[in-house]
Design a protein around this motif. Sequence first.
Motif, PDB file in Angstrom:
ATOM      1  N   LEU A 113       0.828  -1.218   0.000  1.00 45.28           N
ATOM      2  CA  LEU A 113       0.000   0.000   0.000  1.00 45.28           C
ATOM      3  C   LEU A 113       0.860   1.264   0.000  1.00 45.28           C
ATOM      4  CD1 LEU A 113      -2.954  -0.891   2.406  1.00 45.28           C
ATOM      5  CD2 LEU A 113      -2.944  -0.806  -0.097  1.00 45.28           C
ATOM      6  N   THR A 114       1.946   1.266   0.754  1.00 43.99           N
ATOM      7  CA  THR A 114       2.836   2.425   0.792  1.00 43.99           C
ATOM      8  C   THR A 114       3.468   2.654  -0.575  1.00 43.99           C
ATOM      9  OG1 THR A 114       3.282   2.064   3.141  1.00 43.99           O
ATOM     10  CG2 THR A 114       4.872   3.411   1.930  1.00 43.99           C
ATOM     11  N   ARG A 115       3.935   1.574  -1.189  1.00 40.14           N
ATOM     12  CA  ARG A 115       4.522   1.692  -2.526  1.00 40.14           C
ATOM     13  C   ARG A 115       3.470   2.139  -3.540  1.00 40.14           C
ATOM     14  NH1 ARG A 115       9.666  -0.703  -3.119  1.00 40.14           N
ATOM     15  NH2 ARG A 115      10.318  -1.773  -1.220  1.00 40.14           N
ATOM     16  N   SER A 116       2.256   1.623  -3.417  1.00 37.92           N
ATOM     17  CA  SER A 116       1.173   2.015  -4.336  1.00 37.92           C
ATOM     18  C   SER A 116       0.924   3.514  -4.274  1.00 37.92           C
ATOM     19  CB  SER A 116      -0.117   1.266  -4.013  1.00 37.92           C
ATOM     20  OG  SER A 116       0.015  -0.107  -4.274  1.00 37.92           O
ATOM     21  N   ALA A 117       0.877   4.058  -3.062  1.00 41.06           N
ATOM     22  CA  ALA A 117       0.648   5.503  -2.908  1.00 41.06           C
ATOM     23  C   ALA A 117       1.751   6.299  -3.593  1.00 41.06           C
ATOM     24  CB  ALA A 117       0.544   5.861  -1.431  1.00 41.06           C
ATOM     25  N   ALA A 118       2.995   5.873  -3.397  1.00 42.06           N
ATOM     26  CA  ALA A 118       4.127   6.581  -4.015  1.00 42.06           C
ATOM     27  C   ALA A 118       4.081   6.455  -5.539  1.00 42.06           C
ATOM     28  CB  ALA A 118       5.449   6.039  -3.469  1.00 42.06           C
ATOM     29  N   ILE A 119       3.733   5.285  -6.024  1.00 44.48           N
ATOM     30  CA  ILE A 119       3.655   5.071  -7.476  1.00 44.48           C
ATOM     31  C   ILE A 119       2.529   5.917  -8.069  1.00 44.48           C
ATOM     32  CG2 ILE A 119       3.187   3.371  -9.291  1.00 44.48           C
ATOM     33  CD1 ILE A 119       4.543   1.280  -7.328  1.00 44.48           C
ATOM     34  N   PHE A 120       1.375   5.975  -7.395  1.00 45.03           N
ATOM     35  CA  PHE A 120       0.283   6.817  -7.900  1.00 45.03           C
ATOM     36  C   PHE A 120       0.725   8.281  -7.977  1.00 45.03           C
ATOM     37  CE2 PHE A 120      -3.140   3.588  -6.750  1.00 45.03           C
ATOM     38  CZ  PHE A 120      -3.512   3.372  -8.064  1.00 45.03           C
ATOM     39  N   ASP A 121       1.498   8.736  -6.998  1.00 42.28           N
ATOM     40  CA  ASP A 121       2.017  10.107  -7.055  1.00 42.28           C
ATOM     41  C   ASP A 121       2.915  10.299  -8.280  1.00 42.28           C
ATOM     42  OD1 ASP A 121       0.666  10.870  -4.750  1.00 42.28           O
ATOM     43  OD2 ASP A 121       2.421  10.656  -3.439  1.00 42.28           O
ATOM     44  N   GLN A 122       3.760   9.312  -8.559  1.00 41.56           N
ATOM     45  CA  GLN A 122       4.632   9.384  -9.738  1.00 41.56           C
ATOM     46  C   GLN A 122       3.814   9.378 -11.030  1.00 41.56           C
ATOM     47  OE1 GLN A 122       7.147   5.975  -9.186  1.00 41.56           O
ATOM     48  NE2 GLN A 122       8.255   6.896  -7.485  1.00 41.56           N
ATOM     49  N   LEU A 123       2.783   8.530 -11.084  1.00 38.72           N
ATOM     50  CA  LEU A 123       1.939   8.466 -12.281  1.00 38.72           C
ATOM     51  C   LEU A 123       1.200   9.786 -12.490  1.00 38.72           C
ATOM     52  CD1 LEU A 123       0.525   4.847 -11.912  1.00 38.72           C
ATOM     53  CD2 LEU A 123       2.206   5.649 -13.589  1.00 38.72           C
ATOM     54  N   ARG A 124       0.706  10.364 -11.405  1.00 39.26           N
ATOM     55  CA  ARG A 124       0.026  11.653 -11.524  1.00 39.26           C
ATOM     56  C   ARG A 124       0.993  12.714 -12.040  1.00 39.26           C
ATOM     57  NH1 ARG A 124      -1.156  16.475 -10.128  1.00 39.26           N
ATOM     58  NH2 ARG A 124      -3.316  17.185 -10.045  1.00 39.26           N
ATOM     59  N   SER A 125       2.221  12.705 -11.536  1.00 41.67           N
ATOM     60  CA  SER A 125       3.231  13.662 -12.007  1.00 41.67           C
ATOM     61  C   SER A 125       3.517  13.467 -13.492  1.00 41.67           C
ATOM     62  CB  SER A 125       4.525  13.511 -11.200  1.00 41.67           C
ATOM     63  OG  SER A 125       4.327  13.921  -9.879  1.00 41.67           O
ATOM     64  N   ARG A 126       3.557  12.222 -13.925  1.00 39.56           N
ATOM     65  CA  ARG A 126       3.797  11.945 -15.344  1.00 39.56           C
ATOM     66  C   ARG A 126       2.635  12.463 -16.193  1.00 39.56           C
ATOM     67  NH1 ARG A 126       4.402   5.981 -16.766  1.00 39.56           N
ATOM     68  NH2 ARG A 126       5.492   6.051 -14.787  1.00 39.56           N
ATOM     69  N   TRP A 127       1.408  12.255 -15.718  1.00 41.63           N
ATOM     70  CA  TRP A 127       0.248  12.774 -16.458  1.00 41.63           C
ATOM     71  C   TRP A 127       0.307  14.301 -16.490  1.00 41.63           C
ATOM     72  CZ3 TRP A 127      -5.192  10.345 -16.666  1.00 41.63           C
ATOM     73  CH2 TRP A 127      -5.099   8.991 -17.027  1.00 41.63           C
ATOM     74  N   ALA A 129       2.930  16.165 -16.439  1.00 41.09           N
ATOM     75  CA  ALA A 129       3.972  16.555 -17.396  1.00 41.09           C
ATOM     76  C   ALA A 129       3.480  16.394 -18.838  1.00 41.09           C
ATOM     77  CB  ALA A 129       5.234  15.717 -17.174  1.00 41.09           C
ATOM     78  N   THR A 130       2.607  15.436 -19.066  1.00 41.53           N
ATOM     79  CA  THR A 130       2.099  15.180 -20.413  1.00 41.53           C
ATOM     80  C   THR A 130       1.026  16.185 -20.827  1.00 41.53           C
ATOM     81  OG1 THR A 130       2.563  12.818 -20.216  1.00 41.53           O
ATOM     82  CG2 THR A 130       0.962  13.468 -21.895  1.00 41.53           C
ATOM     83  N   VAL A 131       0.047  16.426 -19.956  1.00 41.85           N
ATOM     84  CA  VAL A 131      -1.084  17.285 -20.326  1.00 41.85           C
ATOM     85  C   VAL A 131      -0.992  18.684 -19.733  1.00 41.85           C
ATOM     86  CG1 VAL A 131      -2.606  15.296 -20.597  1.00 41.85           C
ATOM     87  CG2 VAL A 131      -2.637  16.568 -18.448  1.00 41.85           C
ATOM     88  N   GLY A 132      -0.085  18.866 -18.801  1.00 43.75           N
ATOM     89  CA  GLY A 132       0.034  20.148 -18.108  1.00 43.75           C
ATOM     90  C   GLY A 132      -0.623  20.057 -16.737  1.00 43.75           C
ATOM     91  N   ALA A 133       0.055  20.601 -15.747  1.00 45.24           N
ATOM     92  CA  ALA A 133      -0.446  20.531 -14.369  1.00 45.24           C
ATOM     93  C   ALA A 133      -1.800  21.217 -14.217  1.00 45.24           C
ATOM     94  CB  ALA A 133       0.573  21.135 -13.409  1.00 45.24           C
ATOM     95  N   GLU A 134      -1.969  22.377 -14.865  1.00 50.96           N
ATOM     96  CA  GLU A 134      -3.242  23.103 -14.741  1.00 50.96           C
ATOM     97  C   GLU A 134      -4.389  22.321 -15.368  1.00 50.96           C
ATOM     98  OE1 GLU A 134      -3.197  27.225 -15.906  1.00 50.96           O
ATOM     99  OE2 GLU A 134      -1.331  27.593 -14.811  1.00 50.96           O
ATOM    100  N   ARG A 135      -4.144  21.708 -16.509  1.00 50.44           N
ATOM    101  CA  ARG A 135      -5.194  20.916 -17.159  1.00 50.44           C
ATOM    102  C   ARG A 135      -5.570  19.707 -16.311  1.00 50.44           C
ATOM    103  NH1 ARG A 135      -4.082  19.427 -23.143  1.00 50.44           N
ATOM    104  NH2 ARG A 135      -6.235  18.740 -22.986  1.00 50.44           N
ATOM    105  N   LEU A 136      -4.560  19.051 -15.728  1.00 47.04           N
ATOM    106  CA  LEU A 136      -4.844  17.890 -14.886  1.00 47.04           C
ATOM    107  C   LEU A 136      -5.598  18.316 -13.631  1.00 47.04           C
ATOM    108  CD1 LEU A 136      -4.647  14.861 -14.487  1.00 47.04           C
ATOM    109  CD2 LEU A 136      -2.385  15.203 -13.459  1.00 47.04           C
ATOM    110  N   ASP A 137      -5.168  19.411 -13.008  1.00 49.37           N
ATOM    111  CA  ASP A 137      -5.898  19.943 -11.853  1.00 49.37           C
ATOM    112  C   ASP A 137      -7.340  20.245 -12.241  1.00 49.37           C
ATOM    113  OD1 ASP A 137      -3.577  19.809 -10.330  1.00 49.37           O
ATOM    114  OD2 ASP A 137      -3.215  21.978 -10.358  1.00 49.37           O
ATOM    115  N   GLY A 138      -7.522  20.851 -13.410  1.00 49.51           N
ATOM    116  CA  GLY A 138      -8.866  21.175 -13.889  1.00 49.51           C
ATOM    117  C   GLY A 138      -9.706  19.928 -14.120  1.00 49.51           C
ATOM    118  N   LEU A 139      -9.087  18.894 -14.674  1.00 48.87           N
ATOM    119  CA  LEU A 139      -9.804  17.632 -14.885  1.00 48.87           C
ATOM    120  C   LEU A 139     -10.257  17.057 -13.551  1.00 48.87           C
ATOM    121  CD1 LEU A 139     -10.753  15.187 -16.554  1.00 48.87           C
ATOM    122  CD2 LEU A 139      -8.414  14.296 -16.388  1.00 48.87           C
TER     123      LEU A 139
END
Length: 162
Positions: A113-127, A129-139
Amino acid sequence: MSATADGSRHDRPGYELPLLLIAGFRTLIDELHAELARQGHPDARPAYGFAMQAIGPGGATASEVGRRLGVSKQAAGKTIDRLEELGYAERVDDPTDGRRKLVRLTARGFDALTRSAAIFDQLRSRWAATVGAERLDGLEDTLRSVVAPAALGVDTVSWFAP
């Protein structure tokens, strides 16, 4: 192009929205599990993650896990059995009631579970970087405005069951 109920026009069929949402979910979950496998959890499955969340840090009975997941006690018991086999959970006597068994996460379960939380944070950061932080926040803000808070529970897995 077709008309909507309010008379406006759009060129995107309505059925694509749920498919895109589930495909985004699946993409994140598949990437999570690929990384979990690389980090020592090759047997982890999406249903196990939901079950470990339902067990929680304080433990739970099989009945409580079933209620939290929206499945029968028997279905929860089968998942708990598998979590025990894999070393993610254990059954112990309930210290408050000797007639009950409590399911608790093991160190391996907490690690997953701890690793999953960290990985989800990394995946969110990757998204981001791909779509833009503001767009992802907006989504995320947009989804929060149309999704009921109660829909964010771990019982999602039962929704897909027949």
